[in-house]
Design a protein around this motif. Structure first.
Motif, PDB file in Angstrom:
ATOM      1  N   VAL A  85      19.624   0.140   2.379  1.00  0.00           N
ATOM      2  CA  VAL A  85      19.274  -0.977   1.508  1.00  0.00           C
ATOM      3  C   VAL A  85      18.928  -2.175   2.386  1.00  0.00           C
ATOM      4  CG1 VAL A  85      21.698  -1.684   1.267  1.00  0.00           C
ATOM      5  CG2 VAL A  85      20.035  -2.421  -0.447  1.00  0.00           C
ATOM      6  N   GLY A  86      17.887  -2.901   1.994  1.00  0.00           N
ATOM      7  CA  GLY A  86      17.469  -4.078   2.740  1.00  0.00           C
ATOM      8  C   GLY A  86      17.131  -5.211   1.792  1.00  0.00           C
ATOM      9  N   PHE A  87      17.083  -6.424   2.323  1.00  0.00           N
ATOM     10  CA  PHE A  87      16.880  -7.616   1.494  1.00  0.00           C
ATOM     11  C   PHE A  87      15.722  -8.439   2.061  1.00  0.00           C
ATOM     12  CE2 PHE A  87      21.109  -6.087   1.085  1.00  0.00           C
ATOM     13  CZ  PHE A  87      21.476  -6.290  -0.227  1.00  0.00           C
ATOM     14  N   ALA A  88      14.828  -8.853   1.180  1.00  0.00           N
ATOM     15  CA  ALA A  88      13.638  -9.588   1.611  1.00  0.00           C
ATOM     16  C   ALA A  88      13.396 -10.778   0.694  1.00  0.00           C
ATOM     17  CB  ALA A  88      12.419  -8.670   1.583  1.00  0.00           C
ATOM     18  N   SER A  89      12.696 -11.743   1.202  1.00  0.00           N
ATOM     19  CA  SER A  89      12.252 -12.879   0.395  1.00  0.00           C
ATOM     20  C   SER A  89      11.230 -12.407  -0.637  1.00  0.00           C
ATOM     21  CB  SER A  89      11.619 -13.931   1.301  1.00  0.00           C
ATOM     22  OG  SER A  89      10.811 -14.823   0.559  1.00  0.00           O
ATOM     23  N   ALA A  90      11.234 -13.064  -1.786  1.00  0.00           N
ATOM     24  CA  ALA A  90      10.253 -12.747  -2.831  1.00  0.00           C
ATOM     25  C   ALA A  90       9.027 -13.648  -2.733  1.00  0.00           C
ATOM     26  CB  ALA A  90      10.898 -12.870  -4.205  1.00  0.00           C
ATOM     27  N   SER A  91       8.791 -14.228  -1.585  1.00  0.00           N
ATOM     28  CA  SER A  91       7.590 -15.051  -1.400  1.00  0.00           C
ATOM     29  C   SER A  91       6.352 -14.157  -1.418  1.00  0.00           C
ATOM     30  CB  SER A  91       7.681 -15.816  -0.084  1.00  0.00           C
ATOM     31  OG  SER A  91       7.795 -14.915   1.005  1.00  0.00           O
ATOM     32  N   PRO A  92       5.178 -14.715  -1.681  1.00  0.00           N
ATOM     33  CA  PRO A  92       3.958 -13.909  -1.775  1.00  0.00           C
ATOM     34  C   PRO A  92       3.675 -13.116  -0.488  1.00  0.00           C
ATOM     35  CG  PRO A  92       3.584 -16.088  -2.674  1.00  0.00           C
ATOM     36  CD  PRO A  92       4.940 -16.139  -2.023  1.00  0.00           C
ATOM     37  N   PHE A  93       3.062 -11.960  -0.660  1.00  0.00           N
ATOM     38  CA  PHE A  93       2.671 -11.095   0.461  1.00  0.00           C
ATOM     39  C   PHE A  93       1.234 -11.455   0.845  1.00  0.00           C
ATOM     40  CE2 PHE A  93       6.176  -8.917  -1.540  1.00  0.00           C
ATOM     41  CZ  PHE A  93       6.852  -8.288  -0.493  1.00  0.00           C
ATOM     42  N   VAL A  94       1.112 -12.505   1.631  1.00  0.00           N
ATOM     43  CA  VAL A  94      -0.202 -13.063   1.941  1.00  0.00           C
ATOM     44  C   VAL A  94      -1.044 -12.100   2.772  1.00  0.00           C
ATOM     45  CG1 VAL A  94      -1.421 -14.975   3.034  1.00  0.00           C
ATOM     46  CG2 VAL A  94       0.723 -15.402   1.799  1.00  0.00           C
ATOM     47  N   THR A  95      -0.460 -11.540   3.820  1.00  0.00           N
ATOM     48  CA  THR A  95      -1.204 -10.623   4.688  1.00  0.00           C
ATOM     49  C   THR A  95      -1.628  -9.378   3.929  1.00  0.00           C
ATOM     50  OG1 THR A  95       0.049 -11.412   6.606  1.00  0.00           O
ATOM     51  CG2 THR A  95      -1.132  -9.330   6.850  1.00  0.00           C
ATOM     52  N   LEU A  96      -0.706  -8.857   3.104  1.00  0.00           N
ATOM     53  CA  LEU A  96      -1.024  -7.676   2.299  1.00  0.00           C
ATOM     54  C   LEU A  96      -2.173  -7.961   1.350  1.00  0.00           C
ATOM     55  CD1 LEU A  96      -0.389  -4.813   1.204  1.00  0.00           C
ATOM     56  CD2 LEU A  96       1.243  -5.892  -0.374  1.00  0.00           C
ATOM     57  N   LYS A  97      -2.195  -9.152   0.769  1.00  0.00           N
ATOM     58  CA  LYS A  97      -3.253  -9.506  -0.175  1.00  0.00           C
ATOM     59  C   LYS A  97      -4.621  -9.418   0.483  1.00  0.00           C
ATOM     60  CE  LYS A  97      -4.347 -12.978  -3.691  1.00  0.00           C
ATOM     61  NZ  LYS A  97      -3.869 -14.224  -4.356  1.00  0.00           N
ATOM     62  N   ALA A  98      -4.721  -9.927   1.694  1.00  0.00           N
ATOM     63  CA  ALA A  98      -5.997  -9.862   2.415  1.00  0.00           C
ATOM     64  C   ALA A  98      -6.375  -8.413   2.715  1.00  0.00           C
ATOM     65  CB  ALA A  98      -5.890 -10.666   3.706  1.00  0.00           C
ATOM     66  N   ARG A  99      -5.362  -7.610   3.082  1.00  0.00           N
ATOM     67  CA  ARG A  99      -5.633  -6.211   3.400  1.00  0.00           C
ATOM     68  C   ARG A  99      -6.079  -5.430   2.162  1.00  0.00           C
ATOM     69  NH1 ARG A  99      -1.102  -5.097   5.831  1.00  0.00           N
ATOM     70  NH2 ARG A  99      -0.121  -3.661   4.371  1.00  0.00           N
ATOM     71  N   LEU A 100      -5.463  -5.710   1.026  1.00  0.00           N
ATOM     72  CA  LEU A 100      -5.833  -5.020  -0.210  1.00  0.00           C
ATOM     73  C   LEU A 100      -7.243  -5.388  -0.658  1.00  0.00           C
ATOM     74  CD1 LEU A 100      -2.509  -5.250  -2.265  1.00  0.00           C
ATOM     75  CD2 LEU A 100      -3.447  -3.251  -1.092  1.00  0.00           C
ATOM     76  N   LYS A 101      -7.604  -6.636  -0.457  1.00  0.00           N
ATOM     77  CA  LYS A 101      -8.974  -7.052  -0.805  1.00  0.00           C
ATOM     78  C   LYS A 101      -9.988  -6.315   0.068  1.00  0.00           C
ATOM     79  CE  LYS A 101      -8.123 -11.606  -2.829  1.00  0.00           C
ATOM     80  NZ  LYS A 101      -8.350 -13.065  -2.705  1.00  0.00           N
ATOM     81  N   GLU A 102      -9.649  -6.133   1.341  1.00  0.00           N
ATOM     82  CA  GLU A 102     -10.532  -5.397   2.244  1.00  0.00           C
ATOM     83  C   GLU A 102     -10.602  -3.922   1.832  1.00  0.00           C
ATOM     84  OE1 GLU A 102     -12.985  -4.788   5.757  1.00  0.00           O
ATOM     85  OE2 GLU A 102     -12.614  -6.363   4.281  1.00  0.00           O
ATOM     86  N   GLN A 103      -9.470  -3.362   1.413  1.00  0.00           N
ATOM     87  CA  GLN A 103      -9.457  -1.974   0.931  1.00  0.00           C
ATOM     88  C   GLN A 103     -10.380  -1.809  -0.278  1.00  0.00           C
ATOM     89  OE1 GLN A 103      -8.015  -0.005   3.441  1.00  0.00           O
ATOM     90  NE2 GLN A 103      -6.738   1.020   1.939  1.00  0.00           N
ATOM     91  N   GLN A 104     -10.309  -2.758  -1.193  1.00  0.00           N
ATOM     92  CA  GLN A 104     -11.184  -2.711  -2.366  1.00  0.00           C
ATOM     93  C   GLN A 104     -12.644  -2.833  -1.960  1.00  0.00           C
ATOM     94  OE1 GLN A 104     -10.156  -5.505  -5.460  1.00  0.00           O
ATOM     95  NE2 GLN A 104      -8.551  -4.182  -6.296  1.00  0.00           N
ATOM     96  N   ARG A 105     -12.924  -3.724  -1.044  1.00  0.00           N
ATOM     97  CA  ARG A 105     -14.304  -3.919  -0.598  1.00  0.00           C
ATOM     98  C   ARG A 105     -14.872  -2.630   0.006  1.00  0.00           C
ATOM     99  NH1 ARG A 105     -17.415  -4.855   3.672  1.00  0.00           N
ATOM    100  NH2 ARG A 105     -15.700  -4.663   5.176  1.00  0.00           N
ATOM    101  N   LEU A 106     -14.039  -1.924   0.743  1.00  0.00           N
ATOM    102  CA  LEU A 106     -14.472  -0.687   1.394  1.00  0.00           C
ATOM    103  C   LEU A 106     -14.378   0.525   0.473  1.00  0.00           C
ATOM    104  CD1 LEU A 106     -12.678  -1.259   4.826  1.00  0.00           C
ATOM    105  CD2 LEU A 106     -15.150  -1.364   4.400  1.00  0.00           C
TER     106      LEU A 106
END
Length: 381
Positions: free
Chosen positions: A23-44
């Motif tokens: 079990v691990g604990f993380a901040s619930a702040s936005p996943f900024v880097t992931l968002k950019a990567r997902l947009k690139e995935q969609q583009r491709l």
């Protein structure tokens, strides 16, 4: 009054008591880097189509739970070795389900663990709000697990844990509670590129980037005709693919049997192929309905079984394949039958293809029949 650290330790202890391996604990702040990567995935156009379409929901936990503060990530290890595995031999050819589909559907097992954890949290801190998800939820299980220190994100696009390798199921819970964050692990893949180099379909474009539409795990779940260039790559896989995990040095010798629910039934995860071709809906549900690999129904499994029989040139299955070619109402299955017969030419198969050619109405099936007949020259029969 307990501190946030004390509450975190209580949650950790409870998670361990109910069989959660990590079990691990993380901040619930936005996943900024992931968002950019997902947009690139969609583009491709590298998306599989099974994901949540809304990138904002996938990267902004506060859109899923107002006042989201912490995300709790959990991991359950699953086995990699099949005791007394049945042999795949001529006359009794077998297919295989990937290890992530062994035993009871992991979605159900993880949801049960998360439900227990949520009940404990709400009993311990009345008024705490929680939202849990496994695999099919909006958030990226891998991104959450990486941030929560469960493991690092490998070049094979899996979370690799120091304890269990990448053979873990992941789930997460967003909560309004503040709980101290864990530290992400340092990437330990280094210069190793085995998963990328050995991917059967070159779906791993580079370390950490996957063209999902080329991935065998995705291809085995589609319901339409499988592109011809991937058919022999499928081998005898019925659902999923383990290659990028099997070749990973971090997984060498890894085999954990911590959860009875995940123990595989050999005749289920390595079933005989030919009986799958004529299995009824009721029989399929009774035998395979409890595993994750059944979620798309029997048609993709039957299509994959036909491809496997053709790939292995299992001529003993030809009478059954001929019957399906002539009588099955599903074009995808008839097309797969034609391809399989073309891979193992016999007089019986050629006659069946000619007969089907004179009766078939579906254009795609007719094309498969034509290609199969082109392969069945007299010298090959």
């Amino acid at each position: 009054m307990r501190t946030a650290q004390e509450l975190k330790e209580e949650i950790q202890a409870f998670a361990e008591s109910i069989g959660i391996d990590k079990v691990g604990f993380a901040s619930a702040s936005p996943f900024v880097t992931l968002k950019a990567r997902l947009k690139e995935q969609q583009r491709l156009n590298y998306q599989s189509g099974f994901e949540e379409d809304d990138i904002d929901k996938r990267t902004h936990p506060e859109l899923l739970l107002t006042e989201a503060t912490t995300i709790i990530s959990i991991a359950l290890a699953y086995p990699t070795k099949l005791p007394e595995a049945p042999k795949n031999r001529p006359g009794a050819r077998r297919g295989q389900f990937c290890r992530a589909s062994w035993g009871k559907d992991y979605h159900d097992v993880l949801r049960d663990k998360l439900n227990q954890l949520e009940a404990f949290i709400q009993e311990t801190v009345p008024g705490a709000e929680c939202k849990s998800m496994v695999d099919t939820g909006e958030l990226s299980d891998r991104a959450v697990a990486e941030r929560a220190g469960i493991g690092w994100s490998g070049k094979n696009c899996a979370i690799i844990t120091p304890e269990f390798g990448s053979y873990v199921y992941l789930g997460e819970m967003i909560t309004t509670l503040y709980l101290p964050e864990d530290t992400p692990l340092i990437d330990q893949c280094g210069t190793c590129n085995r998963c990328v180099d050995l991917c059967p379909t070159d779906a791993l474009i580079q370390g950490g980037q996957l063209d999902a539409k080329k991935c065998i795990a995705y291809l085995t779940q589609t319901k339409e005709a499988l592109p011809e260039r991937y058919r022999h790559k499928l081998g005898n896989r019925l659902y999923g693919c383990d290659t990028c995990q099997q070749v990973c040095p971090e997984n060498k010798g890894v085999d954990f049997h911590n959860h009875p629910e995940f123990e595989p039934e050999p005749e289920v995860v390595k079933p005989l192929l030919e009986p799958l071709l004529t299995i009824s809906n009721r029989e399929f549900k009774e035998k395979f309905g409890y595993i994750a690999g059944s979620w798309r129904g029997k048609k993709p499994i039957q299509r994959n079984a036909l491809i496997a029989l053709g790939h292995m040139k299992e001529k003993s299955s030809i009478p059954t394949i001929v019957q399906l070619l002539c009588n099955d109402p599903r074009p995808v299955i008839r097309g797969a039958c034609a391809w399989a017969l073309g891979e193992m030419p016999t007089q019986e198969g050629v006659e069946a293809l000619h007969h089907a050619d004179s009766r078939e109405k579906d254009e795609e099936v007719l094309e498969e029949i034509s290609k199969a007949l082109d392969k069945t020259s007299p010298e090959r029969v």
